[in-house]
Design a protein around this motif. Structure first.
Motif, PDB file in Angstrom:
ATOM      1  N   ASP A   1      64.501  18.606  35.451  1.00  0.00           N
ATOM      2  CA  ASP A   1      63.791  18.349  36.693  1.00  0.00           C
ATOM      3  C   ASP A   1      62.551  19.219  36.752  1.00  0.00           C
ATOM      4  OD1 ASP A   1      65.550  16.472  38.233  1.00  0.00           O
ATOM      5  OD2 ASP A   1      66.999  18.046  37.823  1.00  0.00           O
ATOM      6  N   VAL A   2      61.433  18.607  37.139  1.00  0.00           N
ATOM      7  CA  VAL A   2      60.159  19.320  37.185  1.00  0.00           C
ATOM      8  C   VAL A   2      59.549  19.173  38.569  1.00  0.00           C
ATOM      9  CG1 VAL A   2      59.744  19.045  34.717  1.00  0.00           C
ATOM     10  CG2 VAL A   2      58.906  17.292  36.309  1.00  0.00           C
ATOM     11  N   MET A   3      58.481  19.899  38.820  1.00  0.00           N
ATOM     12  CA  MET A   3      57.848  19.925  40.133  1.00  0.00           C
ATOM     13  C   MET A   3      56.976  18.693  40.320  1.00  0.00           C
ATOM     14  SD  MET A   3      55.475  23.017  41.652  1.00  0.00           S
ATOM     15  CE  MET A   3      54.054  22.552  40.656  1.00  0.00           C
ATOM     16  N   ARG A   4      57.273  17.898  41.352  1.00  0.00           N
ATOM     17  CA  ARG A   4      56.486  16.712  41.662  1.00  0.00           C
ATOM     18  C   ARG A   4      55.833  16.801  43.040  1.00  0.00           C
ATOM     19  NH1 ARG A   4      60.437  14.722  38.101  1.00  0.00           N
ATOM     20  NH2 ARG A   4      59.465  13.536  36.410  1.00  0.00           N
ATOM     21  N   GLU A   5      56.051  17.913  43.739  1.00  0.00           N
ATOM     22  CA  GLU A   5      55.340  18.224  44.966  1.00  0.00           C
ATOM     23  C   GLU A   5      55.133  19.733  44.998  1.00  0.00           C
ATOM     24  OE1 GLU A   5      57.981  18.219  48.632  1.00  0.00           O
ATOM     25  OE2 GLU A   5      59.057  16.809  47.353  1.00  0.00           O
TER      26      GLU A   5
ATOM     27  N   ASP B   1      57.059  50.647  40.575  1.00  0.00           N
ATOM     28  CA  ASP B   1      56.095  49.587  40.837  1.00  0.00           C
ATOM     29  C   ASP B   1      56.062  48.674  39.621  1.00  0.00           C
ATOM     30  OD1 ASP B   1      55.434  50.561  43.337  1.00  0.00           O
ATOM     31  OD2 ASP B   1      53.796  51.804  42.584  1.00  0.00           O
ATOM     32  N   ALA B   2      56.012  47.375  39.864  1.00  0.00           N
ATOM     33  CA  ALA B   2      56.082  46.407  38.770  1.00  0.00           C
ATOM     34  C   ALA B   2      55.133  45.251  39.031  1.00  0.00           C
ATOM     35  CB  ALA B   2      57.511  45.897  38.608  1.00  0.00           C
ATOM     36  N   SER B   3      54.865  44.489  37.995  1.00  0.00           N
ATOM     37  CA  SER B   3      54.047  43.281  38.118  1.00  0.00           C
ATOM     38  C   SER B   3      54.644  42.191  37.242  1.00  0.00           C
ATOM     39  CB  SER B   3      52.599  43.561  37.726  1.00  0.00           C
ATOM     40  OG  SER B   3      52.507  44.109  36.430  1.00  0.00           O
ATOM     41  N   LEU B   4      54.502  40.960  37.697  1.00  0.00           N
ATOM     42  CA  LEU B   4      55.013  39.788  36.991  1.00  0.00           C
ATOM     43  C   LEU B   4      53.956  38.696  37.021  1.00  0.00           C
ATOM     44  CD1 LEU B   4      58.558  39.714  38.592  1.00  0.00           C
ATOM     45  CD2 LEU B   4      58.206  39.753  36.131  1.00  0.00           C
ATOM     46  N   TYR B   5      53.855  37.942  35.933  1.00  0.00           N
ATOM     47  CA  TYR B   5      52.971  36.784  35.932  1.00  0.00           C
ATOM     48  C   TYR B   5      53.494  35.761  34.936  1.00  0.00           C
ATOM     49  CZ  TYR B   5      50.902  38.985  31.760  1.00  0.00           C
ATOM     50  OH  TYR B   5      50.711  39.568  30.540  1.00  0.00           O
ATOM     51  N   GLY B   6      53.067  34.521  35.117  1.00  0.00           N
ATOM     52  CA  GLY B   6      53.510  33.455  34.227  1.00  0.00           C
ATOM     53  C   GLY B   6      53.466  32.126  34.950  1.00  0.00           C
ATOM     54  N   GLY B   7      54.362  31.215  34.555  1.00  0.00           N
ATOM     55  CA  GLY B   7      54.398  29.920  35.213  1.00  0.00           C
ATOM     56  C   GLY B   7      55.146  28.884  34.403  1.00  0.00           C
ATOM     57  N   GLU B   8      55.058  27.651  34.881  1.00  0.00           N
ATOM     58  CA  GLU B   8      55.721  26.517  34.254  1.00  0.00           C
ATOM     59  C   GLU B   8      54.739  25.350  34.168  1.00  0.00           C
ATOM     60  OE1 GLU B   8      57.842  29.307  36.244  1.00  0.00           O
ATOM     61  OE2 GLU B   8      57.161  27.595  37.454  1.00  0.00           O
ATOM     62  N   ALA B   9      54.932  24.497  33.167  1.00  0.00           N
ATOM     63  CA  ALA B   9      54.105  23.306  33.000  1.00  0.00           C
ATOM     64  C   ALA B   9      54.967  22.190  32.419  1.00  0.00           C
ATOM     65  CB  ALA B   9      52.914  23.586  32.089  1.00  0.00           C
ATOM     66  N   SER B  10      54.618  20.962  32.757  1.00  0.00           N
ATOM     67  CA  SER B  10      55.371  19.824  32.221  1.00  0.00           C
ATOM     68  C   SER B  10      54.464  18.612  32.108  1.00  0.00           C
ATOM     69  CB  SER B  10      56.569  19.488  33.112  1.00  0.00           C
ATOM     70  OG  SER B  10      56.138  18.980  34.366  1.00  0.00           O
ATOM     71  N   ILE B  11      54.813  17.738  31.179  1.00  0.00           N
ATOM     72  CA  ILE B  11      54.143  16.449  31.006  1.00  0.00           C
ATOM     73  C   ILE B  11      55.226  15.392  30.844  1.00  0.00           C
ATOM     74  CG2 ILE B  11      52.596  15.053  29.588  1.00  0.00           C
ATOM     75  CD1 ILE B  11      51.220  17.594  28.691  1.00  0.00           C
TER      76      ILE B  11
ATOM     77  N   VAL C   1      57.739  16.979  28.079  1.00  0.00           N
ATOM     78  CA  VAL C   1      57.570  18.300  27.489  1.00  0.00           C
ATOM     79  C   VAL C   1      57.467  19.298  28.635  1.00  0.00           C
ATOM     80  CG1 VAL C   1      56.162  19.801  26.029  1.00  0.00           C
ATOM     81  CG2 VAL C   1      56.344  17.367  25.490  1.00  0.00           C
ATOM     82  N   THR C   2      58.239  20.363  28.575  1.00  0.00           N
ATOM     83  CA  THR C   2      58.153  21.427  29.585  1.00  0.00           C
ATOM     84  C   THR C   2      57.930  22.764  28.890  1.00  0.00           C
ATOM     85  OG1 THR C   2      60.513  21.976  29.660  1.00  0.00           O
ATOM     86  CG2 THR C   2      59.757  20.180  31.072  1.00  0.00           C
ATOM     87  N   LEU C   3      57.289  23.672  29.605  1.00  0.00           N
ATOM     88  CA  LEU C   3      56.989  24.995  29.091  1.00  0.00           C
ATOM     89  C   LEU C   3      57.169  25.997  30.220  1.00  0.00           C
ATOM     90  CD1 LEU C   3      55.777  26.298  26.421  1.00  0.00           C
ATOM     91  CD2 LEU C   3      53.588  26.285  27.627  1.00  0.00           C
ATOM     92  N   SER C   4      57.800  27.118  29.937  1.00  0.00           N
ATOM     93  CA  SER C   4      57.954  28.169  30.949  1.00  0.00           C
ATOM     94  C   SER C   4      57.764  29.532  30.284  1.00  0.00           C
ATOM     95  CB  SER C   4      59.320  28.086  31.632  1.00  0.00           C
ATOM     96  OG  SER C   4      60.371  28.185  30.700  1.00  0.00           O
ATOM     97  N   TYR C   5      57.118  30.431  31.026  1.00  0.00           N
ATOM     98  CA  TYR C   5      56.818  31.760  30.477  1.00  0.00           C
ATOM     99  C   TYR C   5      56.678  32.749  31.618  1.00  0.00           C
ATOM    100  CZ  TYR C   5      54.398  35.587  28.100  1.00  0.00           C
ATOM    101  OH  TYR C   5      54.044  36.815  27.605  1.00  0.00           O
TER     102      TYR C   5
END
Length: 663
Positions: A46-50, A507-517, A529-533
């Motif tokens: 399941d991926v983000m559609r909204e 103190d901490a920091s986080l970055y990244g995201g998800e992508a799909s086609i 295809v999905t990608l997460s990091y």
């Protein structure tokens, strides 16, 4: 015992399908109005559609193997990982954050576990297929559902029902798989214009699984759930529902010597929903709930006189008002309350001998807390865009009854703003969120970094500031991207590098995201295809943040034609060498760098008359041996004939079959 339970449920399901064929025919007519009833496509992820929301239908067939608990289901959504301990009890994390950073809401109830070692995280009590929708809200982008989840909020939701005339509908399914895996569920909804009954009974069990080297991994479990809801619909605008749930289970784990002899939960909920036909007020919702967990763990079967019985009781409720102060403006106002108490009893090895002595001891309270919160959340509609905003105030009173004892009060503020814009086939969004949370039970019960003989009761509240942006495109091809960057002040780190495991603020920091086609190659073939990091930094110690899953990609190819469908899923996970050795969170700490791996899974499905569906699948097709980066140490895996393993390995090749009937 497991086989008898499975056969009993199968017989009950078969009986339910046979007793009233006329009623089932009527229910099928009702079901035809529900889009879910006509969807038989195999889902591989399941991926983000909204914007910021991932909405899943847990009743759809899916790859990998259909999950029997909430964490296994969430693992199919990009960005989620699960700490492997054995066959059940996995701890979900999203974007490297878990525990109370990820809010789990069970049909309106705040749900927690009881075990100090996280043998029963809240998702342990959730059988996903018995729910109607599962929604993931990414980041601190809502303030409505109780204390804000800085990583995100997960809603396990059930429908309320209205019947215009008498009818009945439902579904039943059975699953059988390798390692003596057995799942079953029967769901029935019946009612008329005034009342409805919603009932489900489900269960899952498995023996110890084997990894790719054919080593047994201590992982057996047996769990049964029963849920019952009685609704009253005095008008088309009103629903009153009383719901009761019960969960019973036991399990063994590869990461510890303790066996979970009992993992039980009971829950109660009373809900009122009423829709108004007013210009300024559209809906009111009032809910009160209570849930109790009882967890018994011991080593008596190993000949060791060690054991504990812990309980947690949580009660609360909320009042929500849905307002329409303007033609383009929707406003939600609400207040919620929660109380929780934790207590336990433990074997005294100098005085007690065995289970009977443990069960006759009195419970002693170690912590309780109370929370009440106020929120306002709104959306303003423009021609091609929406503006969301929310603000929340939380008041906490926490009482510690062990070690140094004491009380503390915390006043926290959380909020967010998000702008969404639609331009033809594209949606764009950008949001800023701020979330504050107090240390949870598991963090407080760790040793203080300044006074190792005391509990970490002086931890400062954690404050997350996070930006989320994304783009969604749908025209011939579906593309979804979501990126985030978060700064966390007073991040609560669990550090196990010293003689004691301590909790301390950094103190901490986080970055990244998800992508799909998602792309439809033709009328029958589609690909995804999905990608997460996620990358995390311990800014205070100038180290990488512990317990961050590595880069992951999933590639799937799906086929659907008339009654047939099939899918293949290739999962690729990179090596992880950016670690915080001995550091992490309440679920675990980094043990070592991890190697990358790839696994292949396949399945096929056949549907008969849109009611009967058979799905077959094989996971880890090439039987490789691997462990997830955030897996636990295999310190308790001492089954006869098994070779030592550093981490808890994942299952080797395993096949399964699932038969589903909808009526």
């Amino acid at each position: 015992m497991q086989a008898k339970t499975f056969k009993l449920k199968l017989l009950v399901g078969a009986l339910a399908l046979a007793i009233h064929p006329a009623g089932f025919a009527q229910a099928q007519l009702n079901c035809s109005d529900n889009e879910k009833c006509n969807e038989y496509l195999v889902v591989t992820g399941d991926v983000m559609r909204e914007p910021v929301n991932v909405v899943s239908d847990p009743k759809k067939p899916r790859l990998p193997l259909p999950a029997f608990e909430g964490s296994g289901f969430l693992k199919t959504i990009p960005g989620f990982s699960v700490t492997r301990k054995g066959g059940m009890g996995g701890d979900p994390t999203f974007r490297g954050q878990g525990g109370s950073r990820l809010a789990i809401v069970d049909d309106g109830q705040q749900l927690y576990g009881a075990c100090g070692g996280r043998m029963d995280p809240p998702t342990n009590y959730i059988y996903p297929e018995s729910y109607d929708a599962i929604t993931v809200i990414k980041g601190p982008q809502t303030v409505k559902y109780g204390p804000v989840g800085s990583a995100g909020t997960v809603l396990f939701e059930k429908d309320r029902h209205r019947f215009s005339e008498a009818g009945l509908m439902g579904r039943a399914s059975v699953t059988a798989g390798s390692f003596d895996r057995r799942d079953s569920i029967i769901e029935v909804v019946a009612g008329n214009a005034d009342y409805y009954l919603d009932f489900d009974m489900n269960g899952s069990s498995s023996d110890h699984y084997r990894d790719g080297n054919d080593n047994q991994v201590q992982s057996s479990y047996d769990r049964d759930n029963t849920n019952f809801a009685l609704g009253w619909t005095p008008s088309e605008n009103t629903v009153v529902e009383l719901a009761v749930g019960q969960s019973r289970g036991e399990a063994e784990y590869a990461d510890r010597l303790n066996k979970a002899r009992r993992i039980d939960s009971d829950s109660y909920s009373l809900l009122l929903q009423h829709e108004f036909e007013l210009d300024w007020l559209s809906k009111i919702e009032l809910q009160a709930y209570s849930n109790d967990n009882d967890h018994l763990m011991d080593q008596f079967d190993r000949g060791v006189n060690a054991g504990a019985d812990v309980r947690r009781s949580t009660s609360g409720g909320h009042l929500w008002l849905e307002l329409t102060p303007g033609a383009n403006w929707d406003l939600s106002l609400g207040v919620d309350l929660m109380r929780s108490q934790h207590e336990g009893r433990f074997i005294n090895q100098t005085k007690d001998k065995g289970l009977d002595d443990l069960l006759h001891k009195a419970f002693m309270e170690d912590m309780r807390y109370r929370n009440w919160g106020l929120f306002v959340e709104s959306v303003y509609h423009l021609d091609y865009s929406k503006l969301y905003a929310g603000l929340r105030y939380d008041n906490w009173d926490t009482e510690l009854s062990v070690a140094q004892t004491g009380t503390r009060r915390d006043e926290l503020f959380s909020g967010f703003m998000r702008y969404e814009y639609r331009d033809g086939s594209s949606q764009y969004y950008a949001g800023m969120g701020h979330a504050e949370r107090i240390a949870d039970y598991w963090e407080i019960m760790k040793a203080s970094d300044t006074s190792p003989g005391q509990k970490a009761f002086n931890l400062a509240p954690e404050a997350t500031n996070q930006a989320d942006i994304g783009w969604i495109y749908s025209h011939g091809v579906e593309i979804s991207t979501s990126l985030f960057y978060g700064r966390i002040n007073d991040y609560i780190l669990i550090d196990a590098r010293g003689p004691s495991t301590v909790a301390r603020n950094i103190d901490a920091s986080l970055y990244g995201g998800e992508a799909s086609i998602d792309y439809d190659l033709d009328d029958s073939w589609s690909a995804q295809v999905t990608l997460s990091y996620t990358r995390g930094k311990n800014d205070s110690d100038h180290l990488d943040l512990g317990q961050i899953a590595p880069l992951e990609s999933k590639l799937s190819l799906n086929y659907a034609h008339q009654a047939w469908s099939a899918g293949i899923l290739w999962r690729l996970v990179a090596a992880q060498d950016k670690i915080g050795l001995g550091q992490g969170n309440i679920a675990g700490q980094d043990l070592a760098p991890s190697s990358g791996f790839g696994t292949l899974a396949i399945n096929a499905s056949w549907t008969y008359k849109e009611q009967l569906r058979l799905t077959l699948g094989v996971e880890n097709l090439f039987d490789i041996t691997y462990a997830e980066h955030i897996s636990k140490a295999a310190s308790g895996n001492d089954l006869p004939g098994s070779e030592p393993m550093f981490q808890v390995n994942e299952p080797g090749r395993n096949a399964w079959a699932k038969l589903t009937y909808e009526f």
